[in-house]
Each structure stands twice: as C-alpha cells, then as structure tokens.
Design an enzyme around this catalytic site. Structure first.
Site, mmCIF file in Angstrom:
data_model
loop_
_atom_site.group_PDB
_atom_site.id
_atom_site.type_symbol
_atom_site.label_atom_id
_atom_site.label_comp_id
_atom_site.label_asym_id
_atom_site.label_seq_id
_atom_site.Cartn_x
_atom_site.Cartn_y
_atom_site.Cartn_z
ATOM 1 N N ARG A 228 0.826 -1.217 0.116
ATOM 2 C CA ARG A 228 -0.088 0.123 0.047
ATOM 3 C C ARG A 228 0.945 1.251 -0.044
ATOM 4 O O ARG A 228 1.934 1.204 0.568
ATOM 5 C CB ARG A 228 -1.043 -0.173 1.099
ATOM 6 C CG ARG A 228 -1.973 -1.072 1.305
ATOM 7 C CD ARG A 228 -3.020 -0.712 0.251
ATOM 8 N NE ARG A 228 -4.238 -1.738 0.369
ATOM 9 C CZ ARG A 228 -4.466 -2.648 -0.214
ATOM 10 N NH1 ARG A 228 -3.637 -3.098 -0.940
ATOM 11 N NH2 ARG A 228 -5.572 -3.275 -0.083
ATOM 12 N N GLU A 257 -3.194 6.995 -4.907
ATOM 13 C CA GLU A 257 -3.762 6.482 -6.314
ATOM 14 C C GLU A 257 -5.149 6.627 -6.877
ATOM 15 O O GLU A 257 -5.987 6.554 -5.874
ATOM 16 C CB GLU A 257 -3.277 4.968 -6.625
ATOM 17 C CG GLU A 257 -3.937 3.953 -5.451
ATOM 18 C CD GLU A 257 -3.041 2.494 -5.585
ATOM 19 O OE1 GLU A 257 -3.876 1.553 -5.956
ATOM 20 O OE2 GLU A 257 -2.083 2.622 -5.313
ATOM 21 N N HIS A 275 -0.692 -0.307 -9.927
ATOM 22 C CA HIS A 275 -1.281 -1.287 -9.038
ATOM 23 C C HIS A 275 -1.819 -2.611 -9.744
ATOM 24 O O HIS A 275 -3.084 -2.903 -9.735
ATOM 25 C CB HIS A 275 -2.700 -0.697 -8.407
ATOM 26 C CG HIS A 275 -2.828 -1.435 -6.916
ATOM 27 N ND1 HIS A 275 -3.574 -0.768 -5.890
ATOM 28 C CD2 HIS A 275 -2.653 -2.588 -6.545
ATOM 29 C CE1 HIS A 275 -3.372 -1.518 -4.898
ATOM 30 N NE2 HIS A 275 -3.159 -2.844 -5.372
#
Length: 309
Positions: A228, A257, A275
C-alpha cells in the site's frame, strides 16, 4: 426466497456472473440515488460483495451478515465496526501470492537493468548514436523484506533463485524460516541493497517506511512497494529520489492512487506500475471464485474459507 446481496462497485465479470447465478444482486453504484435506495431497500441485504465498507454503510444495512472482500488487503473495511455488529468479513488470500511475487521480481529487474528506459531508448532511435549504459543486477545483493507473510515468503524464494541474500522485518521473528530477522526496520534498511514492502496497510503501518528508513537505505539502495502506498513517507521518498539520497524506486502502489506525484515521471531511477500486483486473468478469476465460495459457505452454515472477522 433468494438471498439479496449488494455490490457498491464493479467486480470481475466472471465473479459477477457467478454471483448473479446464485443470488439476487443489487448494484448500488448503478443507482441514480444511492442513499434513497439504501433507505428503501437496505434492510433486505444480507451480504456485501466487494470492498470499501465503512460503518455508515453497515448502519444502512441492518441485516448484513457478511462482507466478502475481493482482495487480500482489507484495510478499506472497518473490521472493528463489523465485529461490533457481528458481521463476518472474508478476503481472498493465497490465490494471488504467485502473481504478486512475480511482479515484485519483475519490478526489481526492471529497475536494476532500466528495462522501461532501455525500451524507450530503442524506440526513440537513440541506439545508433549512443550506448545505453551500464547498470546493476540482483545477483549477490541483499533484499530486506518488510512483511514476511504468505506473499513475502514467495518473494523470498524467488529472490533466492536470483542468488540474493534474504533478510526480513516484521512484528516478530519466525523461527521456521531460513532468513535473518531484524527487529529494527532502520537497521535492516541500512544493511540491505533492496527494501521490498509487502506488509498490510492501515493505521498501524502508516508511514512505517519513514525518512530515516529511506535515508538508511541510502543512495545505492532501492525500494520496491507492492503493498500500500501509505506505508511509505511518499513526500520524503520523492525528495530523496530527486537529490540522490535514495538510489531508486519500483512502485506498484501510491499514497493517493490513481494520482501519482508528477515529480516521479521525469526520474530515470524510478519504475512505475498502476497497481498491477494481482492483475492476471487466472489470479483475478481465482479471487472471484474464492469470494463466491466464502458466501456459499456462510449461507450453508459451514466454516468460512478465509475469515478475517
């Protein structure tokens, strides 16, 4: 009478198909007036499929029994509120271990050898007039893993295959693993060439990779984040990447993000990924199948496969 469940965002097509075959599915994100819909229909909902569930949504679903999360991380679910309301929570671990571990090693090689940059070097026609340069390799380097859980162990085994030395930091030592344990993250960063972050998100780990940790990693060190974005002091990382205080970064996740600090775009010592840790067809299908399987177990009165709460 069919069981009614709620989605608050889109899921993988194969997962949505499986849910629709078994339950009556309501998609809150497709409602013109979500709040009004919840007031009128919320009491009929017995399960939530997806993630991002906070206490206010639980309050709007007074008969909610289970939150089946799509993903291994559940820091965007208020698990404390769920437990207080006797709501079960499940996630989808294990099925994504290999995909995330593969991407981690891929990011490391990409950064060490500047693969994205070399691709652009060729595409832009620069090769006939110049050599690309010499960079680094993984062989013989030390990788420190922050979070030696299921995925961390898969990364470690792959790093060993790359002839790297593996050390790790976590809440406690794991006597059954053949890697050196550090009880201090800053010390591990100082002794490592690479720092791989694969620890859970949440308040307990927010900015655990501090400026001091990044400075300990140093101008020849590189950081890889597949966990994360909140685990890193992002502002400090950007500054150190710019001024040479940190050697490089390979990042699959970011603090806010999909917004990414623009300062990273112009840096040659950075590799960026949107991601993509578990983003393969086979892994996402397996994650969806596990989400559905947890719901089936719950409504059959059987033990859950991957319970969090």
């Amino acid at each position: 009478m069919t069981i009614e469940i709620l989605q608050t965002g889109p899921l993988l097509a194969s997962c949505e198909k499986a849910l629709a075959e078994r339950y009556t599915v309501h998609k809150l994100h497709e409602q013109a007036a979500p709040s009004a819909w919840l007031r009128e229909n919320g009491a009929r909902i017995r399960a939530h499929a997806g993630s991002g569930v906070q206490a206010d949504l639980m309050d709007a679903l007074p008969n909610l029994e289970i939150i089946a999360s799509f993903g291994v991380g559940y820091d965007n679910i208020d698990t404390r509120a769920a437990k207080a309301r006797n709501i079960r929570v499940t996630n989808t671990p294990d099925v994504l271990n290999d995909a995330v571990a593969e991407l981690t090693i891929g990011l490391m090689i990409s950064l060490a050898r500047r693969i994205p940059q070399s691709d652009q070097f060729v595409r832009q026609g620069k090769w006939p007039n110049a050599n690309f340069g010499l960079f680094s390799e993984l062989t013989g380097k030390t990788v420190g893993i922050l979070g030696l859980g299921r995925i961390g162990k898969e990364i470690a085994s792959r790093a060993q295959a790359m002839k790297m030395r593996v050390v790790y930091h976590g809440r406690s030592a794991q006597p059954s693993v053949p890697y050196v344990y550090y009880d201090n993250l800053e010390d591990m960063a100082r002794d490592a060439d690479w720092l791989v972050i694969i620890a859970p998100g949440g308040k307990g780990t927010e900015k655990i990779v501090s400026r001091k940790v990044l400075e300990a990693l140093g101008p020849k060190g590189a950081i890889v984040n597949v966990a994360r974005g909140t685990l890193i002091d992002e502002a400090a990382m950007v500054e150190l990447l710019q001024n040479g205080g940190l050697g490089g970064a390979a990042l699959d996740v970011f603090e806010n993000e999909p917004s990414v600090p623009e300062a990273l775009f112009s840096l040659d010592n950075v590799v960026l990924s949107p991601h993509q840790g578990s983003a393969t067809n086979q892994t996402r299908d397996a994650m969806g199948a596990l989400l559905v399987a947890n719901l089936e177990k719950h409504f059959a009165g059987e033990p859950l496969i991957s319970a969090v709460v």
